[in-house]
Write a protein that holds these residues in place. Structure first.
Motif, mmCIF file in Angstrom:
data_model
loop_
_atom_site.group_PDB
_atom_site.id
_atom_site.type_symbol
_atom_site.label_atom_id
_atom_site.label_comp_id
_atom_site.label_asym_id
_atom_site.label_seq_id
_atom_site.Cartn_x
_atom_site.Cartn_y
_atom_site.Cartn_z
ATOM 1 N N HIS A 64 33.069 46.109 39.489
ATOM 2 C CA HIS A 64 33.234 44.613 39.549
ATOM 3 C C HIS A 64 34.431 44.304 38.591
ATOM 4 C CE1 HIS A 64 32.150 40.437 39.638
ATOM 5 N NE2 HIS A 64 31.256 40.478 38.879
ATOM 6 N N PRO A 65 35.553 44.818 39.327
ATOM 7 C CA PRO A 65 36.640 44.134 38.147
ATOM 8 C C PRO A 65 36.790 42.805 37.978
ATOM 9 C CG PRO A 65 37.471 44.748 40.712
ATOM 10 C CD PRO A 65 36.007 45.126 40.674
ATOM 11 N N GLN A 66 36.227 41.786 38.530
ATOM 12 C CA GLN A 66 36.399 40.533 38.368
ATOM 13 C C GLN A 66 35.865 40.026 36.953
ATOM 14 O OE1 GLN A 66 38.343 37.845 40.526
ATOM 15 N NE2 GLN A 66 38.286 36.998 38.316
ATOM 16 N N ALA A 67 34.793 40.900 36.730
ATOM 17 C CA ALA A 67 34.061 40.438 35.316
ATOM 18 C C ALA A 67 35.186 40.875 34.256
ATOM 19 C CB ALA A 67 32.826 41.377 35.298
ATOM 20 N N VAL A 68 35.539 42.285 34.401
ATOM 21 C CA VAL A 68 36.576 42.681 33.557
ATOM 22 C C VAL A 68 37.657 41.642 33.195
ATOM 23 C CG1 VAL A 68 38.445 44.468 32.995
ATOM 24 C CG2 VAL A 68 35.930 45.039 33.874
ATOM 25 N N ILE A 69 38.107 41.392 34.350
ATOM 26 C CA ILE A 69 39.433 40.222 34.404
ATOM 27 C C ILE A 69 38.962 39.057 33.608
ATOM 28 C CG2 ILE A 69 40.957 38.916 36.051
ATOM 29 C CD1 ILE A 69 40.940 41.251 37.803
ATOM 30 N N GLU B 216 39.207 35.154 29.146
ATOM 31 C CA GLU B 216 38.549 34.228 28.081
ATOM 32 C C GLU B 216 39.249 34.649 26.583
ATOM 33 O OE1 GLU B 216 34.210 35.351 28.777
ATOM 34 O OE2 GLU B 216 34.624 34.380 30.969
ATOM 35 N N GLN B 217 39.564 35.874 26.425
ATOM 36 C CA GLN B 217 40.156 36.003 24.964
ATOM 37 C C GLN B 217 41.537 35.589 25.031
ATOM 38 O OE1 GLN B 217 39.334 39.802 23.136
ATOM 39 N NE2 GLN B 217 37.981 40.392 24.665
ATOM 40 N N GLY B 218 42.183 35.193 26.017
ATOM 41 C CA GLY B 218 43.497 34.829 26.130
ATOM 42 C C GLY B 218 44.522 35.884 26.457
ATOM 43 N N GLY B 219 43.898 36.958 26.795
ATOM 44 C CA GLY B 219 44.379 38.148 26.878
ATOM 45 C C GLY B 219 45.535 38.304 28.329
ATOM 46 N N LEU B 220 46.350 39.223 28.521
ATOM 47 C CA LEU B 220 47.133 39.657 29.487
ATOM 48 C C LEU B 220 46.393 40.608 30.249
ATOM 49 C CD1 LEU B 220 49.238 38.222 27.557
ATOM 50 C CD2 LEU B 220 50.912 39.593 28.698
ATOM 51 N N ILE C 3 44.339 41.225 23.138
ATOM 52 C CA ILE C 3 42.888 40.926 22.958
ATOM 53 C C ILE C 3 42.535 41.452 21.739
ATOM 54 C CG2 ILE C 3 42.405 40.938 25.358
ATOM 55 C CD1 ILE C 3 40.967 43.601 25.469
ATOM 56 N N ASP C 4 41.468 40.826 21.167
ATOM 57 C CA ASP C 4 40.785 41.623 19.792
ATOM 58 C C ASP C 4 39.582 42.230 19.940
ATOM 59 O OD1 ASP C 4 43.001 40.463 18.258
ATOM 60 O OD2 ASP C 4 42.343 38.637 18.553
ATOM 61 N N TRP D 45 41.138 43.992 45.926
ATOM 62 C CA TRP D 45 42.272 42.941 46.294
ATOM 63 C C TRP D 45 42.167 41.359 46.171
ATOM 64 C CZ3 TRP D 45 46.990 45.233 44.941
ATOM 65 C CH2 TRP D 45 46.989 46.548 44.899
ATOM 66 N N ASN D 46 40.731 41.190 45.980
ATOM 67 C CA ASN D 46 40.646 39.564 46.159
ATOM 68 C C ASN D 46 40.253 39.075 44.847
ATOM 69 O OD1 ASN D 46 40.885 39.576 48.874
ATOM 70 N ND2 ASN D 46 38.805 40.760 49.224
ATOM 71 N N VAL D 47 40.531 39.685 43.690
ATOM 72 C CA VAL D 47 40.175 39.107 42.401
ATOM 73 C C VAL D 47 41.337 38.273 41.925
ATOM 74 C CG1 VAL D 47 38.980 41.265 41.556
ATOM 75 C CG2 VAL D 47 41.499 40.943 41.341
ATOM 76 N N THR D 48 40.920 37.387 41.189
ATOM 77 C CA THR D 48 41.885 36.434 40.528
ATOM 78 C C THR D 48 42.050 36.394 39.144
ATOM 79 O OG1 THR D 48 40.331 34.899 40.602
ATOM 80 C CG2 THR D 48 41.618 34.785 42.587
ATOM 81 N N GLY D 49 43.168 35.709 38.600
ATOM 82 C CA GLY D 49 42.962 35.317 37.182
ATOM 83 C C GLY D 49 43.913 36.591 36.290
ATOM 84 N N PHE D 50 44.084 37.471 36.949
ATOM 85 C CA PHE D 50 44.969 38.698 36.294
ATOM 86 C C PHE D 50 46.496 38.327 36.027
ATOM 87 C CE2 PHE D 50 47.080 40.277 40.130
ATOM 88 C CZ PHE D 50 46.102 39.753 41.058
ATOM 89 N N THR D 51 47.195 38.905 35.095
ATOM 90 C CA THR D 51 48.632 38.550 34.962
ATOM 91 C C THR D 51 49.456 39.166 36.049
ATOM 92 O OG1 THR D 51 48.187 38.663 32.615
ATOM 93 C CG2 THR D 51 50.334 38.543 33.326
ATOM 94 N N GLY D 52 49.246 40.448 36.342
ATOM 95 C CA GLY D 52 50.184 41.036 36.926
ATOM 96 C C GLY D 52 49.530 42.721 37.435
ATOM 97 N N LEU D 53 50.652 43.436 38.057
ATOM 98 C CA LEU D 53 50.303 44.697 38.206
ATOM 99 C C LEU D 53 51.602 45.751 37.824
ATOM 100 C CD1 LEU D 53 50.374 45.324 42.026
ATOM 101 C CD2 LEU D 53 51.612 43.559 41.024
ATOM 102 N N GLU D 54 51.144 46.866 37.699
ATOM 103 C CA GLU D 54 51.999 48.115 37.301
ATOM 104 C C GLU D 54 52.421 48.378 38.818
ATOM 105 O OE1 GLU D 54 50.669 51.246 33.833
ATOM 106 O OE2 GLU D 54 50.124 51.853 35.972
#
Ligand SMILES: [Zn+2]
Ligand SMILES: [Zn+2]
Length: 345
Positions: A86-91, A96-100, A76-77, A125-134
């Motif tokens: 509200h982690p969904q807002a962060v995700i 939107e920036q094309g980030g992971l 991201i830039d 744990w109900n959020v969507t749109g993330f790439t993955g997890l550690e």
């Protein structure tokens, strides 16, 4: 495929880490890493220093959120502000920036000697749109292992690796559940700060950069070799990470370079992260750098084991397959490698 070993989730002096980006890259070069991803808290200040340093590809993302739901945002830039609850807002803003984006240390147990048991878990744990997890975080699990002052001294002065027991079963269970819906990419993180930490009455440096860079790494596979050009190499690494062409390994006792997990049906070869059409001739293959015990997990359950260096699994049914690899250690085994999944449809 070409393999690049990297350490992800590092803090520099742009937030609460002790090293400059140049010093961190030098530590990475000394232990043979190919790339590192620095993720300072709340800032992309290090981004101006991205590039090759000491022959190591240095990428800069950020870690968002303070109290809980720590989120690693890469590629991201623009800085993304915290929305702890509200982690969904962060995700969404990272996307939107094309980030992971990856959940950081989603499950923590805490230690009463560290900030009185303060933990920073993932809560939604109900959020969507993330790439993955550690799935495995060095610092977080090390701290969880500090159950007494005596243990803290032992884990610092004698054997820090004793605390690193492998990804928590709760995390793997959550991951397997999410995989049923879509590809969710597993990465490993060090969370290196290399600062002095107060544990009870003692003050110790527990995560020196050159030490943790030899532990939990993420090995990325790319279809073409990196060119030495920063911009194209950056995108090559991020592209493979976003597709799940990577695996997590504890490299300290035995470097995992050379591990492979792929599917073949007599015509094509498929990699981790791929969706593979089922056929009777389909087989899963794995190569391990030494004689080890391999667990094949299908849809979250152990379905086959293999030992040695070459592993072939046939008579497959549709499902989501991933590998857990254990290497001999003292009289038992230690968790070593965790692959990303191959989905057979
Ligand atoms: Zn964190
Ligand atoms: Zn962190």
């Amino acid at each position: 495929m070409y393999e690049y070993v990297g350490n992800i989730h590092i803090h520099s002096h742009y937030s609460d880490g002790s090293g400059s980006i140049n010093q961190i890259a030098e530590a990475a070069q000394q232990v043979g890493l190919d790339f590192i991803i620095v993720t300072d808290h709340f800032t992309l200040a290090g981004k101006k220093e991205e590039g090759y340093h000491h022959g190591v590809l240095v990428l800069v993302g950020m870690e968002i959120n303070a109290e809980c739901n720590h989120y690693l945002a890469l590629n991201i830039d623009e800085e993304v502000p915290n929305h702890d609850h509200h982690p969904q807002a962060v995700i969404d803003q990272v996307r939107e920036q094309g980030g992971l984006g990856f959940f950081a240390h989603p499950v923590e147990k805490g230690s009463r000697l560290y900030k009185r048991g303060r933990i920073y878990p993932w809560t939604d744990w109900n959020v969507t749109g993330f790439t993955g997890l550690e799935i495995w975080n060095y610092l977080s699990q090390w701290r969880d292992g500090v159950t007494s002052l005596k243990k803290a001294l032992k884990l610092t002065l004698v054997n820090p690796h004793q605390a690193l027991v492998g990804p928590y079963p709760e995390v793997l269970k959550r991951w397997d559940r999410m995989l049923k819906k879509r590809l969710v990419v597993a990465i490993g993180g060090s969370d290196a700060h290399a600062v002095t930490v107060k544990l009870g009455l003692t003050r110790l440096v527990i995560d020196d950069y050159s030490m943790v860079f030899r532990c939990i790494n993420t090995h990325v596979l790319t279809p073409a070799p990196l060119s030495g050009n920063f911009l194209s190499d950056e995108q090559e690494i991020y592209h493979s990470l976003s597709r799940g062409r990577c695996f997590v390994a504890y490299d300290y006792f035995q470097p995992a370079r050379g591990f492979r997990f792929y599917a073949e049906d007599g015509r094509e070869q498929y990699q981790m992260g791929d969706v593979v059409p089922w056929s009777q001739r389909l087989a899963l293959h794995s190569k391990t750098p030494s004689d080890v015990l391999v667990h094949l997990i299908r849809d979250g359950s152990l379905c086959a084991t293999s030992s040695g260096r070459g592993h072939v699994f046939i008579d497959l049914i549709p499902g989501i397959y991933r590998l857990e690899v254990f290497h001999p250690y003292r009289r038992g085994v230690r968790p070593w490698i965790f692959s990303n999944p191959i989905r057979v449809k």
